[in-house]
Design an enzyme around this catalytic site. Structure first.
Site, PDB file in Angstrom:
ATOM      1  N   GLU A  53       0.831  -1.203   0.000  1.00  0.00           N
ATOM      2  CA  GLU A  53       0.000   0.000   0.000  1.00  0.00           C
ATOM      3  C   GLU A  53       0.870   1.259   0.000  1.00  0.00           C
ATOM      4  O   GLU A  53       1.854   1.340   0.720  1.00  0.00           O
ATOM      5  CB  GLU A  53      -0.888  -0.013   1.245  1.00  0.00           C
ATOM      6  N   LYS A  64     -10.651   2.653  -1.329  1.00  0.00           N
ATOM      7  CA  LYS A  64     -10.701   1.970  -0.031  1.00  0.00           C
ATOM      8  C   LYS A  64     -12.004   2.276   0.698  1.00  0.00           C
ATOM      9  O   LYS A  64     -12.358   3.445   0.900  1.00  0.00           O
ATOM     10  CB  LYS A  64      -9.491   2.404   0.795  1.00  0.00           C
ATOM     11  N   CYS A  67      -5.661  -2.732   2.792  1.00  0.00           N
ATOM     12  CA  CYS A  67      -5.261  -2.691   4.204  1.00  0.00           C
ATOM     13  C   CYS A  67      -6.437  -2.880   5.173  1.00  0.00           C
ATOM     14  O   CYS A  67      -6.887  -3.996   5.357  1.00  0.00           O
ATOM     15  CB  CYS A  67      -4.491  -1.403   4.493  1.00  0.00           C
TER      16      CYS A  67
END
Length: 296
Positions: free
Chosen positions: A46, A119, A156
């Site tokens: 990331e 995300k 993540c």
């Protein structure tokens, strides 16, 4: 596009400093080495263009964001992916008008951008101050068809949420990929999250019958030490490959997709689902309309 029977996956694990050119060069070299070893899909960590800037809140870091169109790093990886014939989920800090997102551009083996994922789950805590920078994603979960099979990508903090993994597999993902930046907890030095971090994703693999690829960074950055331990596991949760703490390098594994699909069907997790009973999962506080209080 016909379904393939195998997909060779790879994860990259490196430390990243303030020199963006050096950081991107590491990733390019890693992609090239993974492709030379036969990888079809290569996963970098990331936000690999620099240090993990959301560790603190500072307005100067908004200058690191860039739109998807014309993004210099994504364009470099597009050319490389086309040269090597590989697919690469590219993590980047996206600016879209006046909004900022933690995003992945899915680069295909023809050098095109197959799509964008923003995300969905944004953390906010000491050392991981992402809500200061990023809006929650508005793309919904994404699954992309590659020449080797369908892949889903979470970013993540997404990896801790079973709903995200289940949604991607319901959408057809054969393999789940998670670019990551996770390490020590600045306010709780005694808290070691490596084991639960891996267990969460291994649980997704088992409950969804889908192999998982996770790529983390390593090295000390200011108050945090990123612990690495990037890994690849199969659909039964067995770790096929893993890198160590502080170790830079590449791991790869060949996934038998025919076996994955057959085993997923045989386990019956998707056959026996009861979506009509899951209303409570779609509430914020668990107060579903069908909750009945037991009589005394």
């Amino acid at each position: 596009m016909s379904e393939q029977t195998t997909m060779k996956v790879a994860a990259l694990q490196y430390s990243f400093g303030n020199d963006r050119e050096e950081n991107v060069g590491k990733i390019e070299a890693g992609i090239r080495a993974a492709a030379a070893a036969g990888a079809n899909v290569v996963l970098p960590p990331e936000l690999f263009e620099g240090p993990y800037f959301p560790a603190i809140e500072h307005e100067a870091f908004f200058a690191l964001a860039h739109p998807l169109d014309g993004h210099p790093t994504i364009d470099r990886i597009r050319f490389l992916a086309k040269e090597l014939g590989v697919a690469v989920p590219v993590s980047f800090f996206e600016r879209a008008g006046q909004a900022y997102y933690n995003s992945v551009a899915m680069v295909g083996p023809a050098g095109d951008v197959l799509g964008l994922y923003r995300k969905s789950h944004i953390p906010d805590g000491p050392g991981y101050e992402e809500k200061y920078y990023f809006r929650p994603g508005n793309t919904g979960f994404q699954v992309w068809l590659t020449p080797w099979g369908r892949i889903g990508v979470g970013i993540c903090w997404d990896q801790w949420f079973p709903e995200a993994a289940r949604a991607m597999v319901l959408m057809g993902a054969d393999v789940l990929f998670y670019p990551t930046a996770i390490g020590s907890e600045p306010e709780d030095p005694g808290l070691e999250t490596k084991e639960p971090w891996q267990r969460a994703m291994i649980g997704h693999a088992v409950c969804n019958g889908a192999p998982v690829v996770a790529a983390n960074r390593v090295g000390r950055e200011e108050r945090q030490e990123f612990y690495g331990h990037s890994f690849i596991c199969d659909s039964l949760g067995e770790k096929l490959r893993e890198l160590g703490k502080g170790e830079e390098g590449i791991i790869d594994a060949e996934i038998d997709l025919e076996l994955v699909r057959r085993r997923r069907a045989a386990f019956g997790f998707f056959r026996d689902r009861r979506p009509e009973l899951y209303d409570v999962v779609c509430t914020a506080d668990g107060q579903a309309s069908n909750v009945v209080e037991a009589k005394k």
